[in-house]
Design an enzyme around this catalytic site. Structure first.
Site, short mmCIF file in Angstrom:
data_model
loop_
_atom_site.label_atom_id
_atom_site.label_comp_id
_atom_site.label_asym_id
_atom_site.label_seq_id
_atom_site.Cartn_x
_atom_site.Cartn_y
_atom_site.Cartn_z
N ASP A 188 0.77 -1.21 0.04
CA ASP A 188 0.05 0.14 0.02
C ASP A 188 0.89 1.22 0.09
O ASP A 188 2.14 1.25 0.48
CB ASP A 188 -0.91 -0.07 1.32
CG ASP A 188 -1.96 -1.03 1.47
OD1 ASP A 188 -2.41 -1.27 0.24
OD2 ASP A 188 -2.56 -1.23 2.37
N ARG A 221 -1.46 -0.68 -8.42
CA ARG A 221 -2.85 -0.43 -8.05
C ARG A 221 -2.89 1.22 -8.11
O ARG A 221 -2.08 2.17 -7.71
CB ARG A 221 -3.00 -0.82 -6.62
CG ARG A 221 -4.56 -0.26 -6.29
CD ARG A 221 -4.53 -0.26 -4.75
NE ARG A 221 -4.63 -1.57 -4.16
CZ ARG A 221 -4.06 -1.79 -3.05
NH1 ARG A 221 -3.66 -0.76 -2.39
NH2 ARG A 221 -4.21 -2.93 -2.62
C1 LIG Z 1 -8.66 -1.30 -3.43
C2 LIG Z 1 -8.46 -0.05 -2.89
C3 LIG Z 1 -7.09 0.22 -2.40
C4 LIG Z 1 -6.64 1.46 -1.81
N1 LIG Z 1 -5.33 1.63 -1.56
C5 LIG Z 1 -4.80 2.95 -1.09
C6 LIG Z 1 -3.45 3.20 -0.70
O1 LIG Z 1 -2.63 2.20 -0.74
N2 LIG Z 1 -2.99 4.38 -0.54
C7 LIG Z 1 -3.83 5.53 -0.38
O2 LIG Z 1 -3.77 6.69 -0.35
N3 LIG Z 1 -5.20 5.18 -0.85
C8 LIG Z 1 -5.81 3.95 -0.96
N4 LIG Z 1 -7.17 3.76 -1.30
C9 LIG Z 1 -8.10 4.80 -1.04
C10 LIG Z 1 -8.29 5.79 -2.32
O3 LIG Z 1 -7.01 6.65 -2.42
C11 LIG Z 1 -9.31 6.78 -2.03
O4 LIG Z 1 -9.19 7.43 -0.93
C12 LIG Z 1 -10.56 6.16 -2.01
O5 LIG Z 1 -10.97 5.14 -2.76
C13 LIG Z 1 -11.86 7.01 -2.18
O6 LIG Z 1 -11.68 7.81 -3.44
P1 LIG Z 1 -12.50 7.22 -4.85
O7 LIG Z 1 -11.61 6.85 -6.09
O8 LIG Z 1 -13.50 6.19 -4.41
O9 LIG Z 1 -13.17 8.56 -5.42
P2 LIG Z 1 -13.88 9.69 -4.66
O10 LIG Z 1 -13.97 11.03 -5.54
O11 LIG Z 1 -13.34 10.02 -3.38
O12 LIG Z 1 -15.40 9.31 -4.55
C14 LIG Z 1 -16.21 8.92 -5.60
C15 LIG Z 1 -17.49 8.07 -5.35
O13 LIG Z 1 -17.32 6.92 -4.63
C16 LIG Z 1 -18.05 6.80 -3.38
N5 LIG Z 1 -17.32 6.73 -2.31
C17 LIG Z 1 -15.89 7.02 -2.31
N6 LIG Z 1 -15.57 6.83 -0.93
C18 LIG Z 1 -16.59 6.42 -0.19
C19 LIG Z 1 -16.79 6.09 1.22
N7 LIG Z 1 -15.78 6.08 2.03
N8 LIG Z 1 -17.86 5.53 1.34
C20 LIG Z 1 -19.07 5.32 0.56
N9 LIG Z 1 -18.89 5.83 -0.57
C21 LIG Z 1 -17.53 6.25 -1.05
C22 LIG Z 1 -19.05 7.92 -3.42
O14 LIG Z 1 -20.14 7.49 -4.14
C23 LIG Z 1 -18.25 9.01 -4.12
O15 LIG Z 1 -18.89 9.91 -4.66
C24 LIG Z 1 -7.64 2.59 -1.88
C25 LIG Z 1 -8.77 2.65 -2.23
C26 LIG Z 1 -9.20 1.29 -3.08
C27 LIG Z 1 -10.55 1.27 -3.44
#
Ligand SMILES: Cc1cc2nc3c(=O)[nH]c(=O)nc-3n(C[C@H](O)[C@H](O)[C@H](O)COP(=O)(O)OP(=O)(O)OC[C@H]3O[C@@H](n4cnc5c(N)ncnc54)[C@H](O)[C@@H]3O)c2cc1C
Length: 306
Positions: free
Chosen positions: A130, A183
């Site tokens: 991560d 990722r």
């Molecule tokens: C498999 C995976 C691994 C990850 N690993 C890392 C990592 O190693 N390092 C790191 O910094 N981040 C990591 N993340 C977190 C990532 O960086 C984001 O903070 C998180 O995924 C929210 O961003 P989004 O792309 O969904 O878009 P956003 O613009 O935040 O959200 C888009 C839409 O997704 C939905 N959504 C997003 N978050 C949520 C929530 N918490 N609850 C409910 N609905 C939500 C909502 O409908 C929102 O409108 C990971 C995420 C995933 C999916």
């Protein structure tokens, strides 16, 4: 502002200590965290596999402060790899370098993670490292590159790139030069303007640009987002470029957009769910609440219903 508040809360050691011990805290976390035991996370993994989704298991924990804790964390990951193999689950593991001792001693963290990658090689599995906050970006990428260079490790370790970081385009190119699996996510920490895009539109635009580079690279990557617009754009790009559905995977977090997770599988795409488990769920939960403050109301409603 709320995001900043939750990121600040995620870093509060005092609140964390209280929350992780309280029963209300444990109930609150259950929507996004699959329990505290290996048995619980294995059951959650099985139920995802039964729905056609693969999994990445994360044992929650970060910034450990003594070598024994780091060794214990690594031992638990060895156990996870064995359990996944014994139960024939479709799952790999995700870990954080600060959970493996990076803050205490880089050599210790290296020994811990190198042994885990070697274990993953033996059981045909994969370790995703991560990405944490910006103080760790360069070290984490160097670390993954070094692990990946060990003969035999090529298919068993991968990195994470955050589209909010201004440096990410260059990092993607460097990782792809060595054919390292990536990722792609947006990024979950609070970063300063000099290092990271602050506007959602900029983070999303960078995500789309990087997604295209990844999909065209011929290396197997993970497109990790719940953002429906980005998912639709990824599907369209893959179709237009004739990139087969098994050449990459979508990834989402446990408990978030379960409807969309299953729709993607029904539509013939690969989907991996990141399942966190363990007692140290507080910073993880605060980051999830910060991404979508509406979750606070959602959780409060569920607590009142019980
Ligand atoms: C498999 C995976 C691994 C990850 N690993 C890392 C990592 O190693 N390092 C790191 O910094 N981040 C990591 N993340 C977190 C990532 O960086 C984001 O903070 C998180 O995924 C929210 O961003 P989004 O792309 O969904 O878009 P956003 O613009 O935040 O959200 C888009 C839409 O997704 C939905 N959504 C997003 N978050 C949520 C929530 N918490 N609850 C409910 N609905 C939500 C909502 O409908 C929102 O409108 C990971 C995420 C995933 C999916």
């Amino acid at each position: 502002m709320l995001r900043t508040l939750f990121v600040w809360l995620s870093e509060s050691r005092a609140l964390r200590a209280v929350a992780e011990r309280s029963s209300i805290g444990q109930r609150t976390s259950s929507r996004f965290v699959a329990g505290t035991t290996i048995e619980a996370v294995m059951a959650a993994t099985r139920s995802m596999n039964d729905l056609g989704l693969t999994v990445s298991i994360d044992n929650l924990g970060e910034n450990v402060t003594n070598p024994d804790e780091a060794r214990q964390s690594a031992a638990l990951y060895h156990q996870l790899l064995d359990e996944i193999t014994a139960r024939r689950l479709k799952a790999n593991v995700s870990l954080k370098l600060t959970h493996m001792g990076l803050d205490i001693d880089e050599k210790l963290a290296h020994e811990n993670v190198c042994a885990l990658v070697a274990h993953a090689v033996r059981c045909y599995n994969f370790i995703r490292v991560d990405m944490e906050g910006s103080p760790y970006t360069q070290r984490t990428l160097d670390f993954v590159r070094e692990l990946h260079r060990v003969p035999g490790h090529e298919d068993s370790v991968g990195a994470v790139i955050q589209s909010y970081m201004r440096r990410s385009r260059r990092d993607v190119e460097d990782l792809l030069a060595e054919r390292i699996r990536i990722r792609l996510c947006k990024g979950a920490y609070k970063e300063p303007h000099e290092l990271a895009f602050q506007k959602k539109s900029e983070v999303d635009a960078n995500y789309l640009e990087l997604m295209k580079v990844l999909l065209k690279s011929g290396v197997y990557h993970g497109i990790a987002t719940h953002d429906e617009k980005i998912i639709v754009a990824t599907e369209a790009f893959a179709r237009a470029e004739k990139i087969p559905a098994d050449a990459f995977e979508f990834q989402m977090l446990y408990g978030i957009r379960r409807d969309l997770q299953q729709k993607l599988v029904r539509d013939g795409w690969r989907m991996r769910v990141y399942i966190p488990f363990g007692t140290e769920w507080y910073p993880y939960l605060m980051r999830r609440l910060g991404e979508r403050p509406a979750n606070v109301f959602f959780i409060a409603r569920n607590l009142l219903r019980r």
